[in-house]
Design a protein around this motif. Structure first.
Motif, PDB file in Angstrom:
ATOM      1  N   LEU A 130       6.703   3.980  -4.826  1.00 37.29           N
ATOM      2  CA  LEU A 130       6.111   3.911  -6.275  1.00 37.29           C
ATOM      3  C   LEU A 130       6.703   2.821  -6.905  1.00 37.29           C
ATOM      4  O   LEU A 130       7.642   1.934  -6.956  1.00 37.29           O
ATOM      5  N   TYR A 184      12.874  12.418  -6.683  1.00 39.17           N
ATOM      6  CA  TYR A 184      11.562  11.545  -7.096  1.00 39.17           C
ATOM      7  C   TYR A 184      11.832  10.238  -6.982  1.00 39.17           C
ATOM      8  O   TYR A 184      13.251   9.910  -6.726  1.00 39.17           O
ATOM      9  N   TYR A 192       5.056   5.753 -13.161  1.00 40.82           N
ATOM     10  CA  TYR A 192       4.372   6.744 -12.422  1.00 40.82           C
ATOM     11  C   TYR A 192       5.355   7.082 -11.272  1.00 40.82           C
ATOM     12  O   TYR A 192       5.579   6.301 -10.335  1.00 40.82           O
ATOM     13  N   SER A 193       5.833   8.187 -11.458  1.00 38.73           N
ATOM     14  CA  SER A 193       6.933   8.654 -10.408  1.00 38.73           C
ATOM     15  C   SER A 193       6.390   9.877  -9.748  1.00 38.73           C
ATOM     16  O   SER A 193       5.784  10.798 -10.303  1.00 38.73           O
ATOM     17  N   TYR A 194       6.875  10.030  -8.475  1.00 42.60           N
ATOM     18  CA  TYR A 194       6.172  11.131  -7.567  1.00 42.60           C
ATOM     19  C   TYR A 194       7.397  11.858  -7.370  1.00 42.60           C
ATOM     20  O   TYR A 194       8.386  11.553  -7.007  1.00 42.60           O
ATOM     21  N   TYR A 196       4.590  19.322  -5.497  1.00 46.23           N
ATOM     22  CA  TYR A 196       4.596  17.887  -5.676  1.00 46.23           C
ATOM     23  C   TYR A 196       3.781  17.456  -6.658  1.00 46.23           C
ATOM     24  O   TYR A 196       2.601  17.730  -6.897  1.00 46.23           O
ATOM     25  N   TYR A 234       3.054  13.972  -9.578  1.00 47.70           N
ATOM     26  CA  TYR A 234       3.246  12.704 -10.531  1.00 47.70           C
ATOM     27  C   TYR A 234       3.605  12.906 -11.952  1.00 47.70           C
ATOM     28  O   TYR A 234       2.956  13.956 -12.421  1.00 47.70           O
ATOM     29  N   TYR A 251       0.190  13.394 -15.195  1.00 45.89           N
ATOM     30  CA  TYR A 251      -0.342  14.573 -14.396  1.00 45.89           C
ATOM     31  C   TYR A 251      -1.601  14.861 -14.309  1.00 45.89           C
ATOM     32  O   TYR A 251      -2.109  15.072 -13.369  1.00 45.89           O
ATOM     33  N   PHE A 308      -3.325  12.563 -12.375  1.00 46.39           N
ATOM     34  CA  PHE A 308      -3.101  12.893 -10.836  1.00 46.39           C
ATOM     35  C   PHE A 308      -4.244  13.968 -10.639  1.00 46.39           C
ATOM     36  O   PHE A 308      -4.931  13.925  -9.350  1.00 46.39           O
ATOM     37  N   THR A 341      -5.143  17.837  -2.644  1.00 45.76           N
ATOM     38  CA  THR A 341      -4.189  17.222  -2.175  1.00 45.76           C
ATOM     39  C   THR A 341      -3.840  17.456  -0.695  1.00 45.76           C
ATOM     40  O   THR A 341      -4.401  18.627   0.078  1.00 45.76           O
ATOM     41  N   VAL A 350      -2.704   4.193  -4.804  1.00 45.31           N
ATOM     42  CA  VAL A 350      -2.134   5.278  -4.114  1.00 45.31           C
ATOM     43  C   VAL A 350      -3.195   5.714  -2.935  1.00 45.31           C
ATOM     44  O   VAL A 350      -2.971   6.150  -2.057  1.00 45.31           O
TER      45      VAL A 350
END
Length: 377
Positions: free
Chosen positions: A14, A42, A69-71, A94, A96, A121, A124, A134, A193
């Motif tokens: 990320l 994360y 933007y963190s996953y 899971y 973002y 989110y 996402f 997903t 992504v």
């Protein structure tokens, strides 16, 4: 019967795309109390982070720094059974998120939770709707098909084969949708992504590189952009007959070890991790081959994609692995792994005495036969 499909944790590199800053996640899941625990893993600026929180009257809180933007993977242990149980057999999601104040609410579980306060989110979710869901959604569907089957159907290889074929088609359709999404969203973080995940392995350079080059410079220079660029370069330059990329990484004692230090030896560059079951299942065979050929000029340098030194060292000791070990403890962001375009483990590269690649991804009898061919017994 166990599900026929293995759920894999997704670990995408990320980067900072939105504004970096602090985040706060407030959870409220039913009326859970001690010993219930919540766990989060994360990425922030390409570095893995983790935290845990006790659950009191259904509530828990996490805070920290987000790169924009963190996953994340969040797991909830309802019975206090620990993180590993929660992650692999429990209540896990899971998602973002960004530098935001986020609320996660549900009456019973994370799996049924709603998110408020996160534009990342929401973005996402819109992206997932565009590509067909997903990976976890597709896994849930396939595993649900097996779970709802009759005992006879679970023993029917044709029945299970149909489920698997449908699952793989849906995955392929999703990957194609991701590539199309990237084409249509060249300045979107989730466009990158989509391109990174949809590219898969091996990289189809002729298809992927033009799309990558059409993405905005901001995205191409981001961490996920640079990671994909490394994979494209690896696909062009790493092949049987090519000179292996040189690298230096620290060993278990914190000392630098260079590939070029291993002179006049055949070298197996082995990518693995303590959490990788197929990797560790191969260790007994590799140990036998190493003992057989070490004194004849065979060496193994194992590059771990672990991010916890204690777990890395524990696996080495438990499996009694006598060869050379290196890692920068950056997980999937391991610099050597990125240099070699690694997206899944186990993976390996067999090098000759001049560090040219003579074979790739040899395991079991294939590896044994190749080593016997090289060393004459």
């Amino acid at each position: 019967m166990k599900n026929i499909l293995i759920l894999a944790a997704i670990s995408l590199p990320l980067a900072s795309q939105a504004q970096k800053g602090t985040f706060r996640i407030e959870g409220n899941i039913g009326k859970l109390n001690t010993p219930a625990m919540a766990y989060i893993d994360y990425m922030s600026d390409g570095v893995g982070k983790e935290d845990s929180a006790a659950v009191t009257n259904g509530k828990f809180t996490f805070s920290g720094v987000s790169s924009g933007y963190s996953y994340a993977r969040m797991a909830l242990s309802h019975d206090g059974g620990g993180k590993q149980k929660a992650v692999y057999t429990g209540d896990v999601i899971y998602f973002y998120f960004g530098a935001e104040k986020i609320k996660i609410t549900a009456a019973d579980s994370l799996a049924n939770a709603s998110f408020t306060g996160s534009k990342v989110y929401d973005e996402f979710q819109a992206y997932n709707a565009a590509i067909g869901g997903t990976i976890m959604d597709l896994n849930k569907w396939a595993n649900g098909q097996v779970s709802s089957a009759t005992p006879a159907q679970r023993q029917d290889t044709a029945f299970l084969g149909r489920i698997n074929a449908t699952y793989r088609k849906r995955m392929a359709d999703r990957a194609n949708a991701q590539i199309e999404y990237a084409k249509k969203h060249p300045d979107s973080y989730f466009g990158m992504v989509a391109l990174s995940e949809g590219t898969g392995t091996p990289v189809d350079v002729n298809r992927i590189e033009p799309i990558f080059n059409s993405m905005s410079e901001r995205l191409r220079m981001s961490d996920p952009g640079r990671e994909l660029q490394q994979r494209i370069l690896a696909a062009k330059t790493i092949y049987v007959g090519a000179s292996a990329p040189r690298f230096t990484q620290t060993d278990i004692n914190g000392k630098p070890l260079r590939l070029d230090d291993l002179k006049n030896k055949y070298v197996l560059v082995e990518f693995w991790a303590s959490w990788c079951s197929p990797c560790r299942a191969e260790n007994p065979n590799l140990t036998k081959q190493y003992a057989k050929y070490k004194n004849l000029g065979f060496e193994v340098i194992a590059v771990s994609l672990d991010d916890h030194k204690d777990k890395w060292l524990e696996a080495i000791a438990k499996d009694q692995l006598p060869w050379l070990h290196v890692s920068d403890l950056k997980g999937w962001n391991n610099e050597v792994g990125r240099q070699y375009g690694i997206r899944a483990v186990p993976a390996n590269f067999l090098l000759d005495e001049n560090k040219h690649i003579i074979a790739m991804n040899l395991r079991g009898e294939q590896l044994n036969k190749k080593l016997a061919e090289l060393f004459g017994n």
